[in-house]
Design a protein around this motif. Structure first.
Motif, PDB file in Angstrom:
ATOM      1  N   THR A 236      24.013 -17.666  -6.750  1.00 18.98           N
ATOM      2  CA  THR A 236      23.876 -16.373  -6.067  1.00 18.98           C
ATOM      3  C   THR A 236      22.794 -16.474  -4.692  1.00 18.98           C
ATOM      4  O   THR A 236      23.059 -15.899  -3.719  1.00 18.98           O
ATOM      5  CB  THR A 236      23.653 -15.213  -6.753  1.00 18.98           C
ATOM      6  N   SER A 237      21.667 -16.869  -5.078  1.00 16.13           N
ATOM      7  CA  SER A 237      20.649 -17.070  -4.009  1.00 16.13           C
ATOM      8  C   SER A 237      20.996 -17.864  -2.735  1.00 16.13           C
ATOM      9  O   SER A 237      20.801 -17.488  -1.708  1.00 16.13           O
ATOM     10  CB  SER A 237      19.314 -17.455  -4.821  1.00 16.13           C
ATOM     11  N   GLN A 238      21.559 -18.984  -3.314  1.00 12.25           N
ATOM     12  CA  GLN A 238      22.021 -19.831  -2.201  1.00 12.25           C
ATOM     13  C   GLN A 238      23.335 -19.227  -1.455  1.00 12.25           C
ATOM     14  O   GLN A 238      23.169 -19.543  -0.236  1.00 12.25           O
ATOM     15  CB  GLN A 238      22.468 -21.134  -2.639  1.00 12.25           C
ATOM     16  N   VAL A 239      23.866 -18.512  -2.093  1.00 10.04           N
ATOM     17  CA  VAL A 239      24.863 -17.925  -1.388  1.00 10.04           C
ATOM     18  C   VAL A 239      24.592 -16.904  -0.572  1.00 10.04           C
ATOM     19  O   VAL A 239      25.080 -16.719   0.784  1.00 10.04           O
ATOM     20  CB  VAL A 239      26.159 -17.476  -2.475  1.00 10.04           C
ATOM     21  N   LYS A 240      23.776 -15.975  -1.159  1.00  6.67           N
ATOM     22  CA  LYS A 240      23.197 -14.924  -0.214  1.00  6.67           C
ATOM     23  C   LYS A 240      22.424 -15.494   0.871  1.00  6.67           C
ATOM     24  O   LYS A 240      22.614 -14.822   1.906  1.00  6.67           O
ATOM     25  CB  LYS A 240      22.088 -14.024  -0.994  1.00  6.67           C
ATOM     26  N   HIS A 241      21.891 -16.438   0.771  1.00  8.45           N
ATOM     27  CA  HIS A 241      20.937 -17.063   2.076  1.00  8.45           C
ATOM     28  C   HIS A 241      21.975 -17.515   3.043  1.00  8.45           C
ATOM     29  O   HIS A 241      21.806 -17.219   4.277  1.00  8.45           O
ATOM     30  CB  HIS A 241      20.060 -18.366   1.506  1.00  8.45           C
ATOM     31  N   ALA A 242      22.852 -18.146   2.525  1.00 10.60           N
ATOM     32  CA  ALA A 242      24.092 -18.846   3.780  1.00 10.60           C
ATOM     33  C   ALA A 242      24.754 -17.642   4.293  1.00 10.60           C
ATOM     34  O   ALA A 242      25.032 -17.680   5.344  1.00 10.60           O
ATOM     35  CB  ALA A 242      24.986 -19.692   2.826  1.00 10.60           C
ATOM     36  N   MET A 243      25.111 -16.588   3.629  1.00 11.36           N
ATOM     37  CA  MET A 243      25.794 -15.456   4.409  1.00 11.36           C
ATOM     38  C   MET A 243      24.913 -14.588   5.108  1.00 11.36           C
ATOM     39  O   MET A 243      25.626 -14.062   5.925  1.00 11.36           O
ATOM     40  CB  MET A 243      26.344 -14.364   3.187  1.00 11.36           C
ATOM     41  N   GLU A 244      23.622 -14.557   5.031  1.00  5.46           N
ATOM     42  CA  GLU A 244      22.854 -13.942   6.110  1.00  5.46           C
ATOM     43  C   GLU A 244      22.884 -14.780   7.418  1.00  5.46           C
ATOM     44  O   GLU A 244      22.875 -14.080   8.423  1.00  5.46           O
ATOM     45  CB  GLU A 244      21.267 -14.188   5.559  1.00  5.46           C
ATOM     46  N   VAL A 245      22.743 -16.183   7.213  1.00 10.98           N
ATOM     47  CA  VAL A 245      22.658 -16.793   8.532  1.00 10.98           C
ATOM     48  C   VAL A 245      22.882 -18.335   7.953  1.00 10.98           C
ATOM     49  O   VAL A 245      22.546 -18.754   7.151  1.00 10.98           O
ATOM     50  CB  VAL A 245      21.277 -17.088   9.312  1.00 10.98           C
ATOM     51  N   PRO A 246      24.091 -18.663   8.458  1.00 12.62           N
ATOM     52  CA  PRO A 246      24.492 -20.047   8.205  1.00 12.62           C
ATOM     53  C   PRO A 246      23.613 -21.195   8.492  1.00 12.62           C
ATOM     54  O   PRO A 246      22.800 -21.080   9.526  1.00 12.62           O
ATOM     55  CB  PRO A 246      26.144 -20.533   8.917  1.00 12.62           C
ATOM     56  N   LEU A 247      23.784 -22.222   7.907  1.00 14.76           N
ATOM     57  CA  LEU A 247      22.518 -23.505   7.779  1.00 14.76           C
ATOM     58  C   LEU A 247      22.538 -23.901   9.292  1.00 14.76           C
ATOM     59  O   LEU A 247      21.421 -24.165   9.921  1.00 14.76           O
ATOM     60  CB  LEU A 247      22.860 -24.428   6.950  1.00 14.76           C
ATOM     61  N   HIS A 248      23.823 -24.064   9.878  1.00 15.51           N
ATOM     62  CA  HIS A 248      23.873 -24.644  11.133  1.00 15.51           C
ATOM     63  C   HIS A 248      23.043 -23.880  12.266  1.00 15.51           C
ATOM     64  O   HIS A 248      22.800 -24.450  13.324  1.00 15.51           O
ATOM     65  CB  HIS A 248      25.292 -24.921  11.648  1.00 15.51           C
ATOM     66  N   TRP A 249      22.753 -22.513  12.155  1.00  8.07           N
ATOM     67  CA  TRP A 249      22.135 -21.679  13.047  1.00  8.07           C
ATOM     68  C   TRP A 249      20.477 -21.418  12.681  1.00  8.07           C
ATOM     69  O   TRP A 249      19.938 -20.755  13.499  1.00  8.07           O
ATOM     70  CB  TRP A 249      22.764 -20.491  12.984  1.00  8.07           C
ATOM     71  N   ARG A 250      20.110 -22.008  11.700  1.00  9.64           N
ATOM     72  CA  ARG A 250      18.794 -21.784  11.258  1.00  9.64           C
ATOM     73  C   ARG A 250      17.763 -22.861  11.865  1.00  9.64           C
ATOM     74  O   ARG A 250      18.219 -23.919  12.240  1.00  9.64           O
ATOM     75  CB  ARG A 250      18.783 -22.101   9.764  1.00  9.64           C
ATOM     76  N   LEU A 251      16.439 -22.396  11.969  1.00 11.82           N
ATOM     77  CA  LEU A 251      15.491 -23.121  12.530  1.00 11.82           C
ATOM     78  C   LEU A 251      15.117 -24.099  11.262  1.00 11.82           C
ATOM     79  O   LEU A 251      14.649 -23.614  10.074  1.00 11.82           O
ATOM     80  CB  LEU A 251      14.331 -22.237  12.782  1.00 11.82           C
ATOM     81  N   PRO A 252      14.929 -25.347  11.513  1.00 11.51           N
ATOM     82  CA  PRO A 252      14.609 -26.289  10.493  1.00 11.51           C
ATOM     83  C   PRO A 252      13.430 -25.919   9.547  1.00 11.51           C
ATOM     84  O   PRO A 252      13.318 -26.229   8.390  1.00 11.51           O
ATOM     85  CB  PRO A 252      14.884 -27.501  11.126  1.00 11.51           C
ATOM     86  N   ARG A 253      12.352 -25.555  10.222  1.00 20.14           N
ATOM     87  CA  ARG A 253      11.135 -25.677   9.662  1.00 20.14           C
ATOM     88  C   ARG A 253      11.210 -24.202   8.748  1.00 20.14           C
ATOM     89  O   ARG A 253      10.566 -24.199   7.547  1.00 20.14           O
ATOM     90  CB  ARG A 253       9.971 -25.279  10.433  1.00 20.14           C
ATOM     91  N   TRP A 254      11.861 -23.067   9.331  1.00 24.07           N
ATOM     92  CA  TRP A 254      11.748 -21.886   8.182  1.00 24.07           C
ATOM     93  C   TRP A 254      13.038 -22.198   7.122  1.00 24.07           C
ATOM     94  O   TRP A 254      12.797 -21.735   6.018  1.00 24.07           O
ATOM     95  CB  TRP A 254      12.349 -20.621   9.144  1.00 24.07           C
TER      96      TRP A 254
END
Length: 392
Positions: A236-254
């Motif tokens: 659930t935590s991984q799904v929630k994280h992905a639904m907030e902002v997809p991985l491809h749009w995230r800053l690598p260090r954060w």
């Protein structure tokens, strides 16, 4: 120490100042860096008036951008003394990297290789193992292990990683998951791990790849339904994280900061890999802190803060633009240059949009075009590097 991943659009104060706690059993780590709460007693560094003001010397009414004070306390950042610059940590990092390379060489299952590559990337460690990762992906891509196989997670993960690394992989790898109407099979919604992998893969779509557009819609609905029905599930935590902002749009260090905590809770966690991720994160933090200190010193040397008050003082924010683009140690110069240039661009933007009159801006533009004003006047060479002042 609790860790929280910030949204890319809202970078917190601690993002450049806090360290991750390493395992107490680490041989070369004697203490954990203290975390400071620097959001208190902040010194206001810049402030734009909230009303139109009158320039008494020229009788010119000027607009105001009503810019908020900078949240970064420059004196605090310059006072940071990070122990992770010491050579003892580099030796521990070298030993851990050697152990992880053994782990990589022992991983021969293609799906496990893909999952390991993904883990390395999300932990922020992939730059240490570029040759091993490229070799794995080349082997998987050439053999085409997962085409026409009913493993959605493996297929979507291969698709995403292959595209990220420049391989020409078509969307027909998903044909076996499509029904006669051209939509994804509804039964796939029960495969949450596969749904999550397909969701992340769908954001690497190219023009006219409608199947990936359908994948985004299909997986988004399925994953939201899953979260509402299974609040305590391990995914659930991984799904929630992905639904907030997809991985491809995230800053690598954060992403690395968030995923280190997530990886630590996984049942198949590799302790050496986790320890290396924490240590590497802290060592990079030490490097970033020195870089942003340098940019702050340059900004203060320009003297602009004492001369004008209509602009946004955002030295640290501007540095983060470069950090978001490239985080590897060998591109330190690029990050510093981007930060300095963004500071100048921000100042120039505020001059044109808020402060200057038409007559003033025409003269200013002419001065720039004629070369009478250049970045060298602000202590920068044409390539953006800083010019050190000579000692008298």
């Amino acid at each position: 120490m609790a860790l929280h991943l910030p949204q890319a659009a809202s970078l917190p104060f601690g993002s450049l100042t806090k360290m991750l706690p390493l395992n107490k059993t680490s041989s070369s780590v004697s203490a954990i860096s203290k975390s400071f709460n620097a959001t208190t007693s902040l010194k206001i560094q810049c402030k734009a008036p909230s009303v139109i003001v009158s320039d008494q010397s020229q009788q010119v009414s000027r607009r105001s951008g009503d810019f908020k004070p900078d949240v970064w306390h420059y004196d605090y950042i310059k006072s940071l003394d990070n122990n992770y610059k010491e050579h003892a940590y580099e030796e521990e990092s070298r030993m851990l990297r050697a152990e992880v390379r053994v782990f990589l060489s022992d991983t021969v299952n293609p799906l496990q290789q893909l999952e390991l590559i993904d883990t390395l990337q999300r932990l922020g460690l992939a730059y240490h193992f570029k040759s091993e990762i490229n070799k794995m992906l080349e082997n998987i891509y050439s053999v085409d292990k997962f085409k026409n196989k009913q493993n959605l997670h493996a297929t979507a993960l291969e698709f995403r990683l292959s595209r990220q690394h420049g391989y020409d992989i078509p969307t027909d790898v998903f044909d076996s998951f499509i029904n006669d109407e051209g939509d994804f099979q509804t039964s796939l919604s029960q495969d949450i791990k596969g749904m999550l992998s397909l969701y992340e893969a769908s954001f690497l779509l190219m023009e006219d790849e409608t199947i990936l557009e359908k994948a985004t819609d299909f997986t988004s609905k399925s994953l939201r339904d899953f979260m509402s029905r299974n609040p305590g599930h391990e995914l659930t935590s991984q799904v929630k994280h992905a639904m907030e902002v997809p991985l491809h749009w995230r800053l690598p260090r954060w992403e690395a900061r968030w995923f280190i905590s997530e990886y630590e809770r996984m049942p198949n966690m590799n302790s050496n890999l986790l320890q290396l991720a924490k240590l590497d994160y802290n060592m990079l933090q030490a490097m970033y802190q020195e870089e942003v200190k340098s940019n702050i010193r340059w900004w203060e040397r320009t003297g602009l803060e004492e001369k004008i008050n209509f602009y946004r003082c955002r030295v640290v924010d501007n540095y983060l633009w470069g950090l978001g683009m490239k985080e590897e140690p060998h591109v330190e110069k690029l990050r510093r240059v981007i930060g300095n240039l963004c500071a100048i661009i921000t100042l120039t933007d505020d001059m044109y949009d808020v402060h200057g009159t038409l007559d003033e801006l025409e003269l200013f533009t002419e001065a720039i075009l004629s070369g009478k004003i250049s970045v060298r006047h602000l202590g920068l060479r044409p390539d953006g590097t800083m010019v050190e002042k000579r000692q008298a």
